[in-house]
Design an enzyme around this catalytic site. Structure first.
Site, PDB file in Angstrom:
ATOM      1  N   LYS A  92       0.817  -1.218   0.000  1.00 51.00           N
ATOM      2  CA  LYS A  92       0.000   0.000   0.000  1.00 51.00           C
ATOM      3  C   LYS A  92       0.850   1.267   0.000  1.00 51.00           C
ATOM      4  O   LYS A  92       0.536   2.225  -0.703  1.00 51.00           O
ATOM      5  CB  LYS A  92      -0.963  -0.008   1.198  1.00 51.00           C
ATOM      6  N   TYR A 146       7.552  -6.016  -1.863  1.00 55.16           N
ATOM      7  CA  TYR A 146       8.405  -4.815  -1.849  1.00 55.16           C
ATOM      8  C   TYR A 146       8.861  -4.501  -3.270  1.00 55.16           C
ATOM      9  O   TYR A 146       8.730  -3.374  -3.745  1.00 55.16           O
ATOM     10  CB  TYR A 146       9.607  -5.073  -0.946  1.00 55.16           C
TER      11      TYR A 146
END
Ligand code: UDP
Length: 312
Positions: A92, A146
């Protein structure tokens, strides 16, 4: 004098950036929600008259009244242990958080500066990694949260540059270390140093033949300052081209700490990159930048920091 907004400003790299912009004479607005950052990191300058702190998650709309000249987007969990434990916040902040930070920069007609990462190269099939290498990323592996968030963030930044004419920069940061890294952050530098100081076994993952290259925080901050001041919008690697194996790094830590800890082997995490070494030709040519602080000097300062923290 400029007004600089830094997301993730209470993190390891973010807090050093806040400090260096304050020293330069700028006004600094720091946004952080302390997911992986800490109040301690900003304590030494939090009462500075040109420093403002906003406690906020940047995946929510960012409301700032003042004009802003530069938005630096550094908020994100950044240790493999963290982003495996916080997969959804990591996705997010790299996606929604980047969108919000870009929107803010656009509304303020500010420069937008994205903290990207060597992880966009995944487990690279070429060495050293140049900026024009597209990478070898497993999108559905545990590190994918990531890697893909940062790849999306780069794509979003380039779209704002091309479509909205936003003045943007992208830095791809390779392994960086120094004071204010979290002790229990799980990355190799804090792990080995704290293990060595406490006389515990140093945990080498896999055979320790995988390579990394380590850049001291002050060198990174100097490179980031220069990139902000440049007018270059494509990604630029900042890292130390001096590559070493994780095993040799463990031995270096034992030597510098004078520790008699032994080395033990633990399983290699999934998709752990086997090699990582930046090609920094671009940073050399464009920014006249290269690392200046030798590994032993940077490590001594970092070891000192961890010693004080462990004793305090
Ligand atoms: N590593 C290790 N022992 C540790 C922590 C990490 O051998 O206690 C290894 C890890 O497998 C990787 C390298 O050190 O190959 C660097 O790991 P780090 O977590 O610092 O970040 P990465 O460079 O993988 O993003």
């Amino acid at each position: 004098m400029a007004r600089i907004l830094i997301t993730g400003g209470a993190g390891f790299i973010g807090s050093h950036l806040c400090e260096s912009f304050l020293k330069r004479g700028d006004e600094v607005i720091c946004i952080d929600n302390f997911l992986t950052g800490s109040r301690e990191n900003v304590a030494s300058f939090s009462s500075h008259p040109r420093f403002t702190f906003i406690d906020q998650n940047v995946t929510q709309f960012i409301q700032v009244e003042e004009s802003i000249d530069v938005v630096l987007h550094f908020a994100s969990p950044a240790s493999p242990v963290d982003y495996m434990e916080l997969p959804i916040p990591t996705l997010k902040v790299g996606s929604l958080g980047t969108h919000n930070a870009l929107g803010l920069a656009k509304a303020k007609k500010a420069i937008f500066f994205l903290a990207s990462t060597s992880e966009v190269y995944g487990d690279p099939l070429v060495k050293p990694q140049r900026e024009d290498y597209w990478g070898n990323v497993n999108p559905i592996g545990p590190r994918g949260v990531y890697d893909e968030a940062k790849r999306f963030a780069e794509a979003m930044t380039m779209a704002y540059h091309r479509y909205h004419g936003l003045d943007t920069r992208i830095v791809r940061i390779f392994n960086t270390y120094g004071p204010r890294m979290r002790m229990r952050d799980g990355r190799v530098v804090p792990n080995f140093i704290t293990q060595a100081i406490k006389g515990e076994e140093l945990t080498v993952y896999g055979k320790g033949t995988q390579t990394r290259s380590f850049l001291y925080i002050d060198d990174l901050v100097r490179g980031i300052q220069r990139l902000v001041e440049s007018d270059y919008h494509l990604p630029v690697n900042l890292g130390n081209p001096h590559e070493m194996t994780v095993m040799d790094f463990a031995k270096e830590i034992l030597k510098l700490t004078g520790s008699r800890s032994s080395i033990v082997f633990r399983p290699l995490p999934q998709d752990d990159p086997q090699v990582r070494q930046p090609d920094i030709s671009k940073a050399r040519e464009l920014l006249g930048w290269e690392p200046q602080i030798p590994l032993d000097e940077g490590l001594r300062k970092t070891i000192q920091y961890f010693k004080e923290r462990l004793q305090g």
